[in-house]
Design an enzyme around this catalytic site. Structure first.
Site, PDB file in Angstrom:
ATOM      1  N   GLY A 701       0.825  -1.197   0.000  1.00  0.00           N
ATOM      2  CA  GLY A 701       0.000   0.000   0.000  1.00  0.00           C
ATOM      3  C   GLY A 701       0.855   1.241   0.000  1.00  0.00           C
ATOM      4  N   GLY A 704       1.211   7.758   4.113  1.00  0.00           N
ATOM      5  CA  GLY A 704       1.316   9.203   3.988  1.00  0.00           C
ATOM      6  C   GLY A 704       2.705   9.659   3.608  1.00  0.00           C
ATOM      7  N   PHE A 705       3.719   8.818   3.797  1.00  0.00           N
ATOM      8  CA  PHE A 705       5.092   9.213   3.522  1.00  0.00           C
ATOM      9  C   PHE A 705       5.783   8.294   2.528  1.00  0.00           C
ATOM     10  CE2 PHE A 705       4.182  10.845   7.771  1.00  0.00           C
ATOM     11  CZ  PHE A 705       4.442  12.191   7.554  1.00  0.00           C
ATOM     12  N   LYS A 722       8.547   0.010   5.323  1.00  0.00           N
ATOM     13  CA  LYS A 722       7.993   1.325   5.003  1.00  0.00           C
ATOM     14  C   LYS A 722       9.107   2.155   4.382  1.00  0.00           C
ATOM     15  CE  LYS A 722       5.885   5.382   7.212  1.00  0.00           C
ATOM     16  NZ  LYS A 722       5.419   5.964   8.487  1.00  0.00           N
ATOM     17  N   ASP A 818      -3.490  10.287  14.199  1.00  0.00           N
ATOM     18  CA  ASP A 818      -4.123   9.809  12.974  1.00  0.00           C
ATOM     19  C   ASP A 818      -4.718   8.420  13.183  1.00  0.00           C
ATOM     20  OD1 ASP A 818      -5.015  10.107  10.403  1.00  0.00           O
ATOM     21  OD2 ASP A 818      -3.164   9.434   9.454  1.00  0.00           O
TER      22      ASP A 818
END
Length: 1032
Positions: A701, A704-705, A722, A818
């Site tokens: 996926g 946000g970064f 990530k 968040d």
């Protein structure tokens, strides 16, 4: 001697006279005064008993008259178990023609339901015993009517709500018992007006806050139990003025030290139990003059200094527990010479010197584990019927008979057996039970030794070991193994859960001689001692809580087996943790920190409980995994050792070279190297290989970064990488802050960080891979999982617990900022883990933050944060409320495809709530669900999303409400949803500069990230030193 021959006629005559005499006595009991029960009180009592579905026994309800028989017979005592329920009457009113009810006992007969209001009209009551039932509801202010009350107990019930301040009107009160209930709120100051109190039991009552200063007035107290309460501040100095105390228990509270010097005034004490004091060090000086003590328990209190030799002057001592402190120096010989001492616990200190050479005959249970004791053991250790725990010391064991303390050589300091040579790659233990083979074929070895209060055990082959200490308070029959014949509904290995190891303090399991590497540690539990709270008996009202450590790391705090099992006693619970073995030794530690009830369903029903322990490798083992053969090929062994040492030397050189090279590579990254908590550092090539050069087929996926990839490490672990994109606004400072934050918080409901990569321009975080994806995919995605109601409820509870840890329990407090369904990941057992701390902010207790850069996701943003940048932990509480509604409804927080009134979930939920149609929110796909739990979750969600952040509950209270420990408060204000957002989809959008308008018409423009204030000055600045609006 002349014998009298008894004829049948004579016997009949005797029996007849006895019957006549008995009848006369009954008539006298009934009619000796001629008085009758006051009609108002008779009606009230009949109403009470009718509501509780109990009847007045004939013994005190002769011919329908309540105040008759045993009720007015002075020889029948309240404590007589043959009379229950029981009333007592005073028939001296109005010239001895009217009786008033003065005592009521309805004790331990499983009465269910609220207390009828008629009870509070019986104003002549002096004694009320309603203990050990299943009474629900709250205590009303009308309790203040009972101004003649002297002895009152509601202990062990399910009462909730605040304790009314009107209790302070009962100024003649001698005994107050409210322990083991579900009350909420603070301890009433007004209790301090009850200056005649002699006994006060408020343990496990659910009350919190501070011990009121007014308690300084309670100088008549003789017994005080203040345990298992969330109270704060230091131990009050005024307790030292309660000089009539004979029993004092302060255990498992949030109180901090030091222990006040005024405690030295408590010279009448015979039992002193202080435990789990959070901070502040104390010495043992204050006990010097407590010469009447028979029980001295000062466990886990940060005690420092030495054990004074004058302790031998306390000749009445039967039990001494000074374990889990910081005491040093030698053990006084006088302690082992106390003539009445039977149990001695000195473990987990830094005591040194040798073991006393003599002991009294009475001393049969001794724990000195985890100290620095040395020298030879005295001859008395071989005496029969002793229970000894000598683990983790430096004793000299040469010459000790192998039949005496077998295996102790393996459990000395540094656990030397097989250290430095891995010979095993797994172990499985059936705790408290016989050998069992699981359906997967794993052999769980037997562990059914009689550990008693202090013991250890090493398995044949030295594959694993166990160590246990602790004496159950108040129990005359200390039992350390629980058994059950229940069949468990969610496991094929039901027999594995039919036994369990119990401990009153601490139990450890060790893997010995394990091959070094990463392991999966699996702990199995089933609550087989305390009944489920849904049962209609007081025996189901107990709460067991303990902490779990794996390799010294706290992985579960206040773990409650039954609650985790959905309040079921026939549902097994499994917990899985990752652990790294680096010195061939693995330790699992279960520790009681004073939490939970003490006495339900029996005295001493508390402390750790575990059914099975196992560990399996996360790598391909290279060892035989069986005990080494003995006495064979000694030459080969010697050669092997020499070759091994040579290879290890070469390997060590290579490793040192690599480390130095890597350190040199990162010398310019001072922020990373300067961190207190350093995660594992992966190389870029490692992660590139693991993800097949970041192949698009491995992409999980886009965060946000940057994107997230699935990877397979060389050691077999599956990870999520990530990858922070070049265009990411997450700078080096924030990257380092994120690493520190994630590395310092460890909880089963928070995603686990394996390590990071910080190489050149490459910045990555490596997480545990969770196979079931995110909650939003499970609920709303194309390939939704089937989440039944119990799973959804457990997910909601798990998320709440994760947020409690972030807000209140972690060493650094964190606001996530968040919280949303896509940031909640599900593991293979659908246990939720909160992910993505890229937006998290660190803050000190009682701090707040105003930021001009708002980060978060539309639809989950609290109004005060979205419009004013006002950030507190209540921002997360709001978002949690939205997630809870999504779980109940099975739909996202907004859906443009629905009719207008249903587009926005929170607005629709409020409209239904105003019309008392909350249940219409419940997902149609749920064919079987618990209606009470569904209503509870909806109510909690609306509480969490109220406009005013001050009205939202803290997450710890949310957990208590979800668990059913406290009642849900009323929603007093409309949810703080913000309408007219200018967006197309709220389920995944991150906030980035747009116009909003709240329901009051207030409009403002949010600053886009980096547009007016630089990230260096605003968003990336930690919130240390700023002020938090919300007090805790």
């Amino acid at each position: 001697m002349t014998r009298i021959r008894r004829s049948p006629c004579l016997l009949l005559l005797i029996i007849w006279f006895m019957c006549i005499a008995g009848s006369v006595q009954v008539v006298q009991s009934q009619n000796q005064t001629g008085a009758t029960t006051h009609p108002d009180e008779a009606r009230a009592l009949n109403s009470i008993f009718a509501a509780w579905k109990i009847q007045a026994p004939r013994e005190w309800n002769i011919s329908g008259e309540l105040c008759s028989g045993a009720a007015i017979d002075a020889s029948v005592l309240d404590s007589n178990p043959a009379y229950n329920p029981l009333i007592k009457c005073d028939c001296s009113f109005q010239n001895s023609t009217i009786c008033r009810i003065t005592n009521i006992k309805v004790y331990a007969i499983d009465v269910v339901g609220p207390i009828p209001p008629e009870l509070w009209t019986l104003t002549y009551l002096t004694n009320l015993n309603l203990g050990q039932n299943v009474l629900t509801g709250s205590l009303p202010p009308a309790i203040g009517n009972l101004t003649r009350m002297q002895w009152m107990t509601f202990g062990i019930n399910a009462l909730s709500g605040p304790v009314p301040k009107e209790i302070g009107l009962l100024t003649d009160l001698r005994l107050l018992g409210i322990s083991s209930n579900n009350f909420s709120g603070s301890i009433p100051d007004e209790i301090g007006r009850c200056t005649k109190l002699q006994q006060m039991y408020i343990d496990s009552s659910g009350l919190s806050g501070r011990i009121p200063l007014s308690f300084a007035n309670l100088v008549q107290l003789e017994q005080a139990w203040i345990a298992d309460l969330e109270v704060t501040d230091q131990i009050p100095d005024f307790i030292g003025d309660w000089t009539k105390l004979t029993t004092l228990r302060i255990i498992g509270t949030g109180l901090s030290g030091p222990i006040p010097s005024s405690f030295s005034n408590l010279t009448s004490l015979t039992e002193l139990r202080l435990g789990d004091i959070s901070s502040g060090s104390s010495s043992l000086d204050f006990i010097k003059d407590m010469k009447s003590l028979s029980v001295l328990v000062l466990r886990n209190n940060n005690l420092t200094g030495t054990i004074p030799s004058t302790i031998g002057e306390h000749s009445s001592l039967r039990q001494v527990d000074l374990s889990f402190n910081k005491l040093h120096g030698p053990i006084p010989a006088s302690l082992f010479n106390l003539s009445q001492l039977t149990h001695l616990f000195l473990g987990n200190n830094t005591l040194n010197g040798s073991f006393p050479t003599q002991k009294t005959q009475s001393l049969r249970n001794v724990d000195v584990s985890y100290n620095d004791l040395s020298g030879s053991l005295p001859s008395w250790v071989s005496l029969p019927s002793l229970k000894l725990n000598l683990v983790a010391n430096n004793f000299t064991l040469e010459g000790l008979d192998n039949r005496v303390l077998p295996g102790l050589n393996c459990l000395q300091k540094n656990f030397p057996c097989n250290r430095g040579k891995g010979i095993y790659s797994d172990f499985s233990i059936n705790c408290g039970g016989p050998e069992k083979r699981s359906v997967t074929g794993a052999l769980f070895e037997r562990e059914d030794e009689d550990f008693g209060p202090a013991s250890f055990f090493v398995s044949a082959g030295q594959r694993w070991a166990a160590s246990s200490v602790g004496l159950f308070a108040g129990s005359s029959n200390n039992i350390y193994i629980a058994t059950s014949q229940s069949q468990f509904v969610n496991t094929l290995d039901s027999e594995l859960f039919q036994s369990a190891r119990l401990s009153a303090s601490s139990v450890r399991y060790y893997g010995l001689g394990l091959e070094n590497g990463g392991y999966t540690v699996t702990l199995q539990f089933a609550e087989i001692q305390i009944l489920g709270s849904t049962s209609t008996t007081w025996k189901g009202l107990g709460r067991r809580r303990f902490d779990i450590y794996v390799q010294g790391r706290l992985v579960e705090k206040d773990f409650d087996v039954r609650r985790t099992a959905g309040d079921s006693t026939v549902r097994a619970v499994q917990r899985v943790y990752k652990a790294n073995v680096s010195e061939n030794h693995l330790e699992v530690h279960l520790f009681w920190a004073g939490k939970g009830t003490c006495c339900i369903p029996i005295q001493g029903a508390y402390g750790p409980l575990i059914s099975a322990v196992s560990a399996t490798p996360d790598f391909t083992p290279t060892v035989a995994n069986k005990p080494p053969s003995k006495g064979k090929n000694r030459t080969g062994t010697i050669v092997g050792v020499i070759v091994g040492v040579g290879l290890l030397s070469i390997l060590a050189g290579v490793v040192m070279f690599t480390i130095r090279k890597r350190r040199k590579r990162y010398t310019d990254d001072e922020e990373l190297l300067g961190m207190d908590v350093k995660p594992y550092i992966f190389t870029y090539s490692e992660l590139k290989s693991a993800t097949q050069d970041f192949d698009p087929s491995n992409k999980l996926g886009e965060g946000g970064f940057g994107p997230v990839y699935k990877g397979n490490l060389n050691d077999g672990r599956v990870v999520a990488v990530k990858l922070l994109s070049v265009g990411s606004r997450q700078g080096k400072g924030q990257f380092v802050a994120e690493i520190v934050a994630i590395s310092s918080v460890l909880h089963r409901n928070l995603v686990k960080l394996y390590g990071c990569c910080f190489e050149g321009e490459h910045r990555m975080l490596v997480y545990e891979y969770l196979p079931n994806g995110s909650l939003d995919q499970a609920l709303f995605g194309d390939k939704t999982l089937h989440l039944d109601w119990s799973t959804r409820y457990e997910i909601c509870l798990g998320v709440a617990r994760g947020l409690v840890y972030l807000h209140e329990e972690a060493s650094v407090r964190i606001v996530h900022r968040d919280v949303k369904a896509s940031n909640i990941l599900l593991d293979s057992r659908l246990v939720p883990q909160i992910s993505d701390f890229g937006l998290a902010k660190l803050y000190d207790d009682k701090k707040t933050h105003i930021s001009t850069r708002v980060a978060g996701t539309i639809g989950y943003l609290a109004p005060e944060y979205a419009m004013r940048g006002h950030l507190t932990e209540k921002t997360d509480v709001y978002a949690f409320g939205v997630v809870a509604l999504e779980l109940v409804s099975g739909r996202p927080n907004s859906d443009e495809n629905l009719e207008e009134e249903k587009k926005y979930l929170l607005e629709w939920a409020w409209n239904l709530h105003e019309k008392s149609r909350d249940i219409e929110l419940i997902d149609d796909k749920l064919t079987d669900f618990n209606m009470e739990e569904a209503k509870r979750m909806i109510g909690i969600a609306l509480l969490c999303t109220q406009t005013s952040h001050a009205l939202r509950p803290p997450m710890s209270r949310v957990v208590a409400m979800l668990s059913g420990d406290v009642e849900i408060g009323d929603v007093t204000s409309k949810p703080g949803y913000v309408s007219d957002w200018r967006f197309d989809d709220t389920t995944g959008s991150s906030l980035s500069g747009f116009q909003i308008k709240d329901t009051t018409g207030y409009s403002m423009s949010l600053v886009a990230p980096g547009s007016e204030i630089s990230p260096r000055d605003s968003d990336f600045k930690p919130m240390l030193g700023s002020k938090i609006n919300e007090g805790r």
